[in-house]
Design a protein around this motif. Structure first.
Motif, PDB file in Angstrom:
ATOM      1  N   LEU A  33       0.819  -1.215   0.000  1.00 31.30           N
ATOM      2  CA  LEU A  33       0.000   0.000   0.000  1.00 31.30           C
ATOM      3  C   LEU A  33       0.851   1.262   0.000  1.00 31.30           C
ATOM      4  N   SER A  34       1.980   1.242   0.683  1.00 36.34           N
ATOM      5  CA  SER A  34       2.828   2.437   0.685  1.00 36.34           C
ATOM      6  C   SER A  34       3.545   2.623  -0.649  1.00 36.34           C
ATOM      7  N   ARG A  37       0.848   3.998  -3.358  1.00 40.02           N
ATOM      8  CA  ARG A  37      -0.016   5.043  -2.797  1.00 40.02           C
ATOM      9  C   ARG A  37      -0.663   5.919  -3.863  1.00 40.02           C
TER      10      ARG A  37
END
Length: 84
Positions: A33-34, A37
């Protein structure tokens, strides 16, 4: 016959738990997810599918040919025990 079936289910359970611990999906999800983003949902889905297929292929290849690959490079199980 029943003993063989119990052995198969036990082996499957231990293998599944081992893979779950090795892959660590909770930390992998946060990293994914990071990294993604700013990407769209479609691109995230595509990247997740590609990562899942790639990791499944690597797991299958090593499950089927891992002993041959390690033997080719003369790597023993004891070497893994020493390395941790």
């Amino acid at each position: 016959m029943m003993v063989d079936l119990i052995y198969v289910f036990t082996f499957f359970g231990v293998s599944l738990i081992s893979i779950f611990v090795i892959v660590n999906p909770f930390s992998a999800a946060s990293v994914f997810l990071s990294i993604t983003r700013g990407d769209s949902k479609e691109k995230r889905v595509l990247m997740a599918k590609r990562a899942a297929i790639t990791s499944a292929c690597v797991l299958i290849i090593f499950a089927l040919a891992g002993s041959y690959i390690l033997g080719f490079f003369s790597i023993t199980v004891d070497a893994f025990r020493i390395a941790g």
